[in-house]
Design a protein around this motif. Structure first.
Motif, mmCIF file in Angstrom:
data_model
loop_
_atom_site.group_PDB
_atom_site.id
_atom_site.type_symbol
_atom_site.label_atom_id
_atom_site.label_comp_id
_atom_site.label_asym_id
_atom_site.label_seq_id
_atom_site.Cartn_x
_atom_site.Cartn_y
_atom_site.Cartn_z
ATOM 1 N N TYR A 12 0.790 -1.106 0.135
ATOM 2 C CA TYR A 12 0.072 0.051 0.025
ATOM 3 C C TYR A 12 0.908 1.104 -0.049
ATOM 4 C CZ TYR A 12 -3.661 3.248 1.275
ATOM 5 O OH TYR A 12 -4.410 4.225 1.511
ATOM 6 N N ARG A 48 4.137 1.384 -1.072
ATOM 7 C CA ARG A 48 4.476 1.718 -2.304
ATOM 8 C C ARG A 48 3.526 2.453 -3.284
ATOM 9 N NH1 ARG A 48 9.174 -1.457 -3.196
ATOM 10 N NH2 ARG A 48 9.807 -2.415 -1.339
ATOM 11 N N SER A 49 2.417 2.059 -3.364
ATOM 12 C CA SER A 49 1.550 2.549 -4.225
ATOM 13 C C SER A 49 1.157 4.057 -3.989
ATOM 14 C CB SER A 49 0.115 1.948 -4.392
ATOM 15 O OG SER A 49 -0.752 2.226 -3.321
ATOM 16 N N ILE A 50 1.075 4.444 -2.519
ATOM 17 C CA ILE A 50 0.897 5.800 -2.343
ATOM 18 C C ILE A 50 2.329 6.604 -2.781
ATOM 19 C CG2 ILE A 50 1.065 7.567 -0.136
ATOM 20 C CD1 ILE A 50 -1.085 6.020 0.899
ATOM 21 N N HIS A 89 4.134 5.830 -5.171
ATOM 22 C CA HIS A 89 4.157 6.070 -6.606
ATOM 23 C C HIS A 89 3.392 7.092 -6.978
ATOM 24 C CE1 HIS A 89 5.302 4.307 -10.154
ATOM 25 N NE2 HIS A 89 3.891 4.444 -10.644
ATOM 26 N N LYS A 90 2.205 7.086 -6.347
ATOM 27 C CA LYS A 90 1.387 8.237 -6.832
ATOM 28 C C LYS A 90 1.928 9.581 -6.423
ATOM 29 C CE LYS A 90 -2.919 5.638 -6.231
ATOM 30 N NZ LYS A 90 -3.854 5.263 -5.192
ATOM 31 N N SER A 91 2.400 9.770 -5.431
ATOM 32 C CA SER A 91 2.860 11.118 -4.845
ATOM 33 C C SER A 91 4.226 11.278 -5.816
ATOM 34 C CB SER A 91 3.372 11.228 -3.460
ATOM 35 O OG SER A 91 2.315 10.609 -2.792
ATOM 36 N N GLY A 92 4.706 10.392 -6.593
ATOM 37 C CA GLY A 92 5.817 10.972 -7.446
ATOM 38 C C GLY A 92 7.191 10.479 -7.057
ATOM 39 N N THR A 113 -0.460 10.274 3.504
ATOM 40 C CA THR A 113 0.319 10.972 2.248
ATOM 41 C C THR A 113 0.838 12.200 3.022
ATOM 42 O OG1 THR A 113 -1.575 9.994 0.703
ATOM 43 C CG2 THR A 113 -0.146 11.801 0.152
ATOM 44 N N ASN A 168 4.748 13.025 2.848
ATOM 45 C CA ASN A 168 5.157 14.579 2.016
ATOM 46 C C ASN A 168 6.227 15.182 3.006
ATOM 47 O OD1 ASN A 168 4.436 14.652 -0.761
ATOM 48 N ND2 ASN A 168 2.144 13.967 0.057
#
Ligand SMILES: [Zn+2]
Length: 124
Positions: free
Chosen positions: A14, A16-18, A20-23, A115, A119
């Motif tokens: 999970y 990793r996907s966050i 990834h989405k956050s760049g 997230t 960040n």
């Protein structure tokens, strides 16, 4: 309850996907790094550990304080040892110049907050 240390868990996938989405660019496990962090972000000189609340005795949630009814002493001892190892690893990594971020199992229930935490940790 199994004694196997969890690896490649849902939390990690999970997370990793966050990321990834956050760049964020990240690498996978690297056995050369102390404690074998779950995720490594070389660009940010940051490592991320994903911790199960029970196994690592999360202080801030119910699951981290719960113990199985049987063998309470055994579990207390085991979890205490995990925690001690966690803090040793963390200290050593910091000494080596890494920033260490710990993501708890219960934190993935709140994707927005998670997230934000990522960040904040990764852009400073
Ligand atoms: Zn927790």
């Amino acid at each position: 309850m199994k004694k196997i240390k969890q690896r490649g868990t849902d939390i990690e996938i999970y997370l990793r996907s966050i990321l990834h989405k956050s760049g964020f660019r990240f690498g996978s496990k690297n056995d050369k790094i102390i404690g074998k962090p779950d995720i490594i972000l070389p660009k940010h000189k940051t490592v991320i550990f994903t911790h199960g609340c029970f196994w690592h005795g999360h202080k801030s949630c119910r699951k981290g304080k719960t113990r199985p009814v049987k063998n309470v002493e055994f579990w207390n001892d085991k979890i205490l040892r995990n925690k001690k190892r966690d803090s040793l690893v963390k200290r050593q990594l910091k000494r080596d110049g890494w920033k260490v971020v710990t993501i708890w199992e219960c934190e993935i229930k709140n994707p927005l907050k998670l997230t934000k935490k990522l960040n904040n940790s990764l852009t400073k």
